[in-house]
Design an enzyme around this catalytic site. Structure first.
Site, PDB file in Angstrom:
ATOM      1  CG  HIS A  32      -1.974   1.261   1.391  1.00  0.00           C
ATOM      2  ND1 HIS A  32      -3.024   1.133   2.019  1.00  0.00           N
ATOM      3  CD2 HIS A  32      -1.803   2.550   0.837  1.00  0.00           C
ATOM      4  CE1 HIS A  32      -3.546   2.206   1.680  1.00  0.00           C
ATOM      5  NE2 HIS A  32      -2.706   3.243   1.095  1.00  0.00           N
ATOM      6  CG  HIS A  65      -0.813   7.076  -1.704  1.00  0.00           C
ATOM      7  ND1 HIS A  65      -1.759   7.017  -2.165  1.00  0.00           N
ATOM      8  CD2 HIS A  65      -0.854   6.439  -0.324  1.00  0.00           C
ATOM      9  CE1 HIS A  65      -2.734   6.569  -1.226  1.00  0.00           C
ATOM     10  NE2 HIS A  65      -2.110   5.979  -0.188  1.00  0.00           N
ATOM     11  CE  LYS A  74      -8.001   2.525  -0.258  1.00  0.00           C
ATOM     12  NZ  LYS A  74      -6.652   2.743   0.239  1.00  0.00           N
ATOM     13  CG  HIS A  77      -9.527   4.664   4.085  1.00  0.00           C
ATOM     14  ND1 HIS A  77      -8.664   5.565   3.956  1.00  0.00           N
ATOM     15  CD2 HIS A  77     -10.134   5.110   5.121  1.00  0.00           C
ATOM     16  CE1 HIS A  77      -8.423   6.380   4.673  1.00  0.00           C
ATOM     17  NE2 HIS A  77      -9.502   6.211   5.619  1.00  0.00           N
ATOM     18  CG  HIS A 118      -4.659   2.570   6.047  1.00  0.00           C
ATOM     19  ND1 HIS A 118      -5.948   2.677   6.476  1.00  0.00           N
ATOM     20  CD2 HIS A 118      -4.637   3.254   4.764  1.00  0.00           C
ATOM     21  CE1 HIS A 118      -6.552   3.332   5.546  1.00  0.00           C
ATOM     22  NE2 HIS A 118      -5.960   3.641   4.435  1.00  0.00           N
ATOM     23  CG  ASP A 138      -1.324   5.156   3.798  1.00  0.00           C
ATOM     24  OD1 ASP A 138      -1.800   5.459   2.583  1.00  0.00           O
ATOM     25  OD2 ASP A 138      -2.355   5.636   4.668  1.00  0.00           O
TER      26      ASP A 138
HETATM   27  O1  DOR Z   1      -2.843   9.861   5.061  1.00  0.00           O
HETATM   28  C1  DOR Z   1      -3.449   9.343   4.099  1.00  0.00           C
HETATM   29  N1  DOR Z   1      -2.782   9.849   3.007  1.00  0.00           N
HETATM   30  N2  DOR Z   1      -4.426   8.520   3.846  1.00  0.00           N
HETATM   31  C2  DOR Z   1      -5.326   8.042   2.887  1.00  0.00           C
HETATM   32  O2  DOR Z   1      -6.089   7.572   3.022  1.00  0.00           O
HETATM   33  C3  DOR Z   1      -4.667   8.597   1.534  1.00  0.00           C
HETATM   34  C4  DOR Z   1      -3.105   9.124   1.851  1.00  0.00           C
HETATM   35  C5  DOR Z   1      -2.887  10.216   0.725  1.00  0.00           C
HETATM   36  O3  DOR Z   1      -3.087   9.955  -0.472  1.00  0.00           O
HETATM   37  O4  DOR Z   1      -2.137  11.146   1.038  1.00  0.00           O
HETATM   38 ZN    ZN Z   2      -3.240   5.208   1.310  1.00  0.00          ZN
END
Ligand code: DOR
Ligand code: ZN
Length: 365
Positions: free
Chosen positions: A12, A14, A106, A144, A187, A260
């Protein structure tokens, strides 16, 4: 102390889109990461399977290409879940599964976190044809798990939070309505979620971030260390203890690494704070610190075994691929993280944003 481990998987993370993607991918490769599940809450969202981008949607195929060009072709696994939106149809799930591009979807609670405004409330999915098509084709549902649309006093209170409400009221209904659906509780942050996952059938797993194993809401509030602000928010000592117990349980197969890691170039804004902690470049070091704080001796066979399960093998087993045959090496030596000074603003990793140093370093990857 040296620790030679199989390369690990971040199930997980980004990577975003655009000019900085290469920086984030490079940070992952440098920390011994063999593969990643890259979240679809990009701008625009990854809400289609294939084809060229439009103003409002991009496809798994096009996003994969962008990530590959930015260096992600060096991973041996790259999973991009489909963002469940009002556009998602059962036919897309079938076509995606048959093409091999789709391995997971998701669920975002609408307006619950960064770029989650395209999410559709969970109640509209439960019992529906999209989830049934996912069950039929072995597509994993990444959740989530926070109840959306709550007023502040229910969203975060001493005895209940959006997450504990979701695990008490909503997740049991998904399991009951879809008995074959494979689910990753993303998470998780609470004792309630950890205990739910532990008691659930084997088709339910969970990712846990370094920050939720290391910190509590007190760390965030003391000095308002906003780089530690992420969603779901860090919780209480009893929650952190339950997460630590879950990952340390000998032989456990349900809990695995999903950082995350979420880069934000503008963290504090005029009307609030963007949610997300960046742990590119430092996640295994932070996880190792958390295991040691939880009492693991990473020099012992038992300690190394539970750390390796969590970091390197449970995630691949859940998603149905082999763990890496390559290794990377960590050393118990102090190191420091540094912000990325991008043209859009600084991306500040943990624990820098917490004023701390790392007790481990990556020796070779
Ligand atoms: O803290 C987070 N940041 N939680 C999420 O669910 C998304 C993520 C983000 O994309 O910045
Ligand atoms: Zn995330």
């Amino acid at each position: 102390m040296d620790l030679t481990l199989p390369k690990w998987y971040d199930l997980h993370t980004h990577f975003r889109q655009g000019a900085n993607v290469g920086l984030y991918v490079a940070d992952h490769l440098a920390m011994g990461c063999a593969g990643a599940l890259a979240m679809p809450n990009t701008k625009p969202p990854v809400s289609r399977i294939s084809g060229a981008d439009t103003k409002t949607a991009r496809s798994i195929e096009a996003y994969r290409e962008e990530l590959f060009e930015a260096g992600a072709s060096a991973f041996d696994q790259l999973i991009i879940p489909l963002y469940l939106t009002r556009e998602t149809t059962p036919a897309m799930i079938v076509a995606g599964a048959e093409s091999g591009l789709l391995r997971a979807c998701k669920y975002y609670p609408p307006h619950g976190t960064t770029n989650s405004e395209h999410g559709v409330p969970m109640d509209e999915w439960i019992g529906g044809e999209v989830f049934t098509a996912m069950e039929d084709h072995g597509i994993v549902l990444c959740i989530h798990g926070e109840q959306h649309g709550l007023i502040g006093s229910a969203y975060f209170d001493a005895h209940q939070t959006a997450e504990s409400i979701f695990y008490a009221q909503t997740l049991p209904r998904i399991l009951e309505a879809h008995p074959r659906l494979r689910i990753v509780c993303e998470h998780i942050t609470t004792a309630a979620a950890a205990s739910f996952v532990t008691g659930a059938p084997d088709r339910v797993g969970a990712t846990i971030t370094p920050q939720h194993l290391l910190y509590t809401v007190g760390h965030l509030i003391q000095g308002l260390k906003y780089h530690l602000y992420c969603l779901p928010i860090v919780k209480f000592e009893s929650d952190r203890a339950a997460l630590r117990e879950a990952v340390m349980t000998p032989g456990q197969s349900k809990f695995f690494a999903g950082t995350d890691s979420a880069p934000h170039t503008t963290k504090a804004t005029e009307c609030g704070c963007a949610a997300g902690c960046y742990t590119g470049g430092c996640a295994p070091q932070l996880y190792a610190m958390a295991f040691e704080e939880a009492g693991a001796d990473l020099g012992s066979d038992a300690g190394r075994e539970s750390f390796t399960r969590f970091l390197c093998s449970n995630g691949p087993a859940f998603y149905g691929f082999e763990g890496s045959k390559e290794t990377f090496m960590m050393k118990r030596e102090t190191s420091h993280t540094k912000p990325h000074l991008t043209e859009d603003g600084p991306v500040v990793p943990l624990p820098y944003g917490m004023g701390l140093t790392l007790e481990w370093s990556i020796a070779a990857s």
